[in-house]
Design a protein around this motif. Structure first.
Motif, PDB file in Angstrom:
ATOM      1  N   ILE A 194     -17.208   2.706   4.221  1.00 46.06           N
ATOM      2  CA  ILE A 194     -16.035   3.582   4.179  1.00 46.06           C
ATOM      3  C   ILE A 194     -16.105   4.435   2.913  1.00 46.06           C
ATOM      4  O   ILE A 194     -16.204   3.914   1.803  1.00 46.06           O
ATOM      5  CB  ILE A 194     -14.733   2.760   4.197  1.00 46.06           C
ATOM      6  CG1 ILE A 194     -14.612   2.019   5.525  1.00 46.06           C
ATOM      7  CG2 ILE A 194     -13.523   3.670   3.979  1.00 46.06           C
ATOM      8  CD1 ILE A 194     -13.387   1.145   5.624  1.00 46.06           C
TER       9      ILE A 194
ATOM     10  N   ASP B  26      -6.027   7.331   4.283  1.00 48.08           N
ATOM     11  CA  ASP B  26      -6.747   8.603   4.357  1.00 48.08           C
ATOM     12  C   ASP B  26      -5.833   9.647   4.981  1.00 48.08           C
ATOM     13  O   ASP B  26      -5.327   9.465   6.097  1.00 48.08           O
ATOM     14  CB  ASP B  26      -8.018   8.444   5.201  1.00 48.08           C
ATOM     15  CG  ASP B  26      -8.933   9.662   5.106  1.00 48.08           C
ATOM     16  OD1 ASP B  26      -8.654  10.557   4.289  1.00 48.08           O
ATOM     17  OD2 ASP B  26      -9.933   9.712   5.845  1.00 48.08           O
TER      18      ASP B  26
ATOM     19  N   THR C 267     -14.970   6.371  -0.059  1.00 47.39           N
ATOM     20  CA  THR C 267     -13.850   6.548  -0.978  1.00 47.39           C
ATOM     21  C   THR C 267     -14.336   6.284  -2.397  1.00 47.39           C
ATOM     22  O   THR C 267     -15.267   5.500  -2.607  1.00 47.39           O
ATOM     23  CB  THR C 267     -12.681   5.596  -0.661  1.00 47.39           C
ATOM     24  OG1 THR C 267     -11.652   5.764  -1.653  1.00 47.39           O
ATOM     25  CG2 THR C 267     -13.136   4.142  -0.662  1.00 47.39           C
TER      26      THR C 267
ATOM     27  N   VAL D  79     -16.727  -3.443   4.084  1.00 45.78           N
ATOM     28  CA  VAL D  79     -16.116  -2.105   4.094  1.00 45.78           C
ATOM     29  C   VAL D  79     -16.914  -1.122   3.241  1.00 45.78           C
ATOM     30  O   VAL D  79     -16.402  -0.062   2.851  1.00 45.78           O
ATOM     31  CB  VAL D  79     -14.654  -2.159   3.609  1.00 45.78           C
ATOM     32  CG1 VAL D  79     -13.788  -2.861   4.623  1.00 45.78           C
ATOM     33  CG2 VAL D  79     -14.540  -2.848   2.245  1.00 45.78           C
TER      34      VAL D  79
ATOM     35  N   PRO E 199      -9.047   9.677   0.540  1.00 44.83           N
ATOM     36  CA  PRO E 199      -9.204   8.291   1.017  1.00 44.83           C
ATOM     37  C   PRO E 199      -9.204   7.265  -0.108  1.00 44.83           C
ATOM     38  O   PRO E 199      -9.772   7.498  -1.184  1.00 44.83           O
ATOM     39  CB  PRO E 199     -10.541   8.321   1.762  1.00 44.83           C
ATOM     40  CG  PRO E 199     -11.249   9.540   1.277  1.00 44.83           C
ATOM     41  CD  PRO E 199     -10.190  10.526   0.926  1.00 44.83           C
ATOM     42  N   LYS E 200      -8.568   6.108   0.179  1.00 41.60           N
ATOM     43  CA  LYS E 200      -8.485   5.007  -0.772  1.00 41.60           C
ATOM     44  C   LYS E 200      -8.568   3.694  -0.010  1.00 41.60           C
ATOM     45  O   LYS E 200      -8.253   3.634   1.181  1.00 41.60           O
ATOM     46  CB  LYS E 200      -7.172   5.074  -1.558  1.00 41.60           C
ATOM     47  CG  LYS E 200      -7.002   6.339  -2.383  1.00 41.60           C
ATOM     48  CD  LYS E 200      -5.595   6.467  -2.928  1.00 41.60           C
ATOM     49  CE  LYS E 200      -5.413   7.748  -3.723  1.00 41.60           C
ATOM     50  NZ  LYS E 200      -5.589   8.957  -2.890  1.00 41.60           N
ATOM     51  N   LEU E 201      -8.962   2.654  -0.724  1.00 40.65           N
ATOM     52  CA  LEU E 201      -8.957   1.309  -0.159  1.00 40.65           C
ATOM     53  C   LEU E 201      -8.066   0.405  -1.002  1.00 40.65           C
ATOM     54  O   LEU E 201      -8.142   0.438  -2.228  1.00 40.65           O
ATOM     55  CB  LEU E 201     -10.364   0.715  -0.127  1.00 40.65           C
ATOM     56  CG  LEU E 201     -11.304   1.125   0.999  1.00 40.65           C
ATOM     57  CD1 LEU E 201     -12.646   0.424   0.840  1.00 40.65           C
ATOM     58  CD2 LEU E 201     -10.705   0.820   2.368  1.00 40.65           C
TER      59      LEU E 201
ATOM     60  N   HIS F  65      -7.003   0.933   4.641  1.00 41.09           N
ATOM     61  CA  HIS F  65      -7.734   2.187   4.445  1.00 41.09           C
ATOM     62  C   HIS F  65      -6.721   3.323   4.549  1.00 41.09           C
ATOM     63  O   HIS F  65      -6.122   3.551   5.608  1.00 41.09           O
ATOM     64  CB  HIS F  65      -8.814   2.335   5.516  1.00 41.09           C
ATOM     65  CG  HIS F  65      -9.587   3.618   5.410  1.00 41.09           C
ATOM     66  ND1 HIS F  65     -10.117   4.254   6.514  1.00 41.09           N
ATOM     67  CD2 HIS F  65      -9.908   4.386   4.339  1.00 41.09           C
ATOM     68  CE1 HIS F  65     -10.734   5.350   6.123  1.00 41.09           C
ATOM     69  NE2 HIS F  65     -10.617   5.453   4.808  1.00 41.09           N
TER      70      HIS F  65
ATOM     71  N   SER G 112       0.827  -1.207   0.000  1.00 33.73           N
ATOM     72  CA  SER G 112       0.000   0.000   0.000  1.00 33.73           C
ATOM     73  C   SER G 112       0.862   1.260   0.000  1.00 33.73           C
ATOM     74  O   SER G 112       0.535   2.242  -0.674  1.00 33.73           O
ATOM     75  CB  SER G 112      -0.952   0.001   1.203  1.00 33.73           C
ATOM     76  OG  SER G 112      -0.241   0.018   2.416  1.00 33.73           O
TER      77      SER G 112
ATOM     78  N   TYR H 290      -2.437   5.148   7.416  1.00 35.58           N
ATOM     79  CA  TYR H 290      -2.808   3.808   6.993  1.00 35.58           C
ATOM     80  C   TYR H 290      -3.474   3.061   8.150  1.00 35.58           C
ATOM     81  O   TYR H 290      -2.966   3.062   9.271  1.00 35.58           O
ATOM     82  CB  TYR H 290      -1.564   3.019   6.553  1.00 35.58           C
ATOM     83  CG  TYR H 290      -0.832   3.620   5.379  1.00 35.58           C
ATOM     84  CD1 TYR H 290      -1.051   3.154   4.090  1.00 35.58           C
ATOM     85  CD2 TYR H 290       0.088   4.653   5.557  1.00 35.58           C
ATOM     86  CE1 TYR H 290      -0.366   3.685   2.998  1.00 35.58           C
ATOM     87  CE2 TYR H 290       0.773   5.195   4.477  1.00 35.58           C
ATOM     88  CZ  TYR H 290       0.545   4.708   3.209  1.00 35.58           C
ATOM     89  OH  TYR H 290       1.209   5.246   2.142  1.00 35.58           O
ATOM     90  N   ARG H 291      -4.584   2.423   7.860  1.00 30.89           N
ATOM     91  CA  ARG H 291      -5.292   1.638   8.871  1.00 30.89           C
ATOM     92  C   ARG H 291      -5.614   0.267   8.291  1.00 30.89           C
ATOM     93  O   ARG H 291      -6.146   0.149   7.184  1.00 30.89           O
ATOM     94  CB  ARG H 291      -6.587   2.341   9.288  1.00 30.89           C
ATOM     95  CG  ARG H 291      -7.377   1.620  10.367  1.00 30.89           C
ATOM     96  CD  ARG H 291      -8.479   2.524  10.899  1.00 30.89           C
ATOM     97  NE  ARG H 291      -9.528   2.739   9.917  1.00 30.89           N
ATOM     98  CZ  ARG H 291     -10.657   2.022   9.861  1.00 30.89           C
ATOM     99  NH1 ARG H 291     -10.858   1.022  10.713  1.00 30.89           N
ATOM    100  NH2 ARG H 291     -11.585   2.288   8.959  1.00 30.89           N
TER     101      ARG H 291
END
Length: 271
Positions: free
Chosen positions: A229, A126, A231, A226, A110-112, A124, A99, A130-131
């Protein structure tokens, strides 16, 4: 520019890329790379990769399945490689490494990053943070992963045998393809998670209906997980995406108003 050895270790294979100035100089694929479940095997596979690509590099960047779970195992791996090769060593999870490479030249929106491989994990991203989502391992639920799909196939085949549904087409095809007399005779092979995961590819080869019966419901469960979320930018990696056109089309339709990118570790290195 530094020469960097990137090592991506997953549940079934580990691949190393020696990179200079965003160009791959050499690469090598080895066995599984889960530092938590098999430290010694992971170490040996990394050594095999280094022996192949050579020692002419400045840093080692490791992204390993099972990293950041046992900090002692992480520290031992870093210390071993530092002493053995006299290089700087950086270690994180396989998905975090991918990532960070994937998003290194993007904006903060934000991106997944959704990985459906042997296991499942989602990043995730944002505002440059990073999460990790999911990635709890097969016993808690790697929804949509090769292991998860394979396990569902095994349960289906065992039920067919238990209920004497011997004419079931998937049951008959499995016995033929795997040279087995029965599920009960063959079941011990599934003590190895790799053999469970391989069934996700096998069932995908049984036709479109099989994909919609066994694969798509588990992929949908993961995407639903998800779905809240916010995005508009979705990146998809892992064999469940990359080896199955039906899954790709389903995912694009699921995210029909969003940007969906199917990528892999090698492409992320080039960004």
């Amino acid at each position: 520019m530094k020469k960097i050895l990137y090592v991506d270790g997953g549940g079934t294979k580990t691949i190393g890329f020696l990179v200079h100035d965003k160009k791959i100089i050499s690469s090598k694929t080895s066995g599984a790379g889960n530092i938590d479940t098999n430290w010694e095997l992971t170490k040996n596979n990394i050594v095999e990769i280094i022996n192949h690509v050579g020692h002419d590099f400045d840093e080692i960047h490791l992204g390993l399945a099972g990293a950041l779970i046992s900090l002692d195992k992480d520290a031992r791996m870093i210390e071993f490689l530092k002493q053995e090769y006299k290089k700087e060593v950086f270690l994180t999870t396989d998905l975090l490494l991918v990532s960070k490479l994937c998003f290194q030249n993007t904006d903060k929106n934000p991106k997944l990053l959704i990985n459906l491989g042997t296991g499942t994990a989602i990043i995730h991203f944002d505002n440059y943070k990073y999460r990790t989502i999911l990635g709890w391992g097969k016993y808690i639920g790697d929804f949509g992963s090769g292991y998860d799909i394979g396990l569902n196939v095994i349960q289906y085949l065992c039920k067919a045998e238990d209920l004497s549904n011997f004419e079931d087409k998937y049951y008959q095809k499995f016995l033929k393809d795997f040279n087995a007399n029965s599920m009960r005779e063959y079941i011990h092979h599934f003590n190895d998670p790799k053999n469970v995961s391989k069934l996700s590819l096998w069932i995908s080869e049984q036709g479109e209906k099989a994909v919609y019966d066994f694969v798509i419901p588990r992929v949908k469960y993961t995407l639903d997980y998800v779905s809240k979320i916010e995005t508009d930018d979705i990146y998809c990696i892992g064999s469940i995406f990359t080896k199955n056109k039906i899954v790709q089309e389903y995912t694009k339709n699921y995210y029909k108003n969003k940007k969906v990118t199917f990528t892999n570790f090698e492409e992320c290195l080039m960004k």
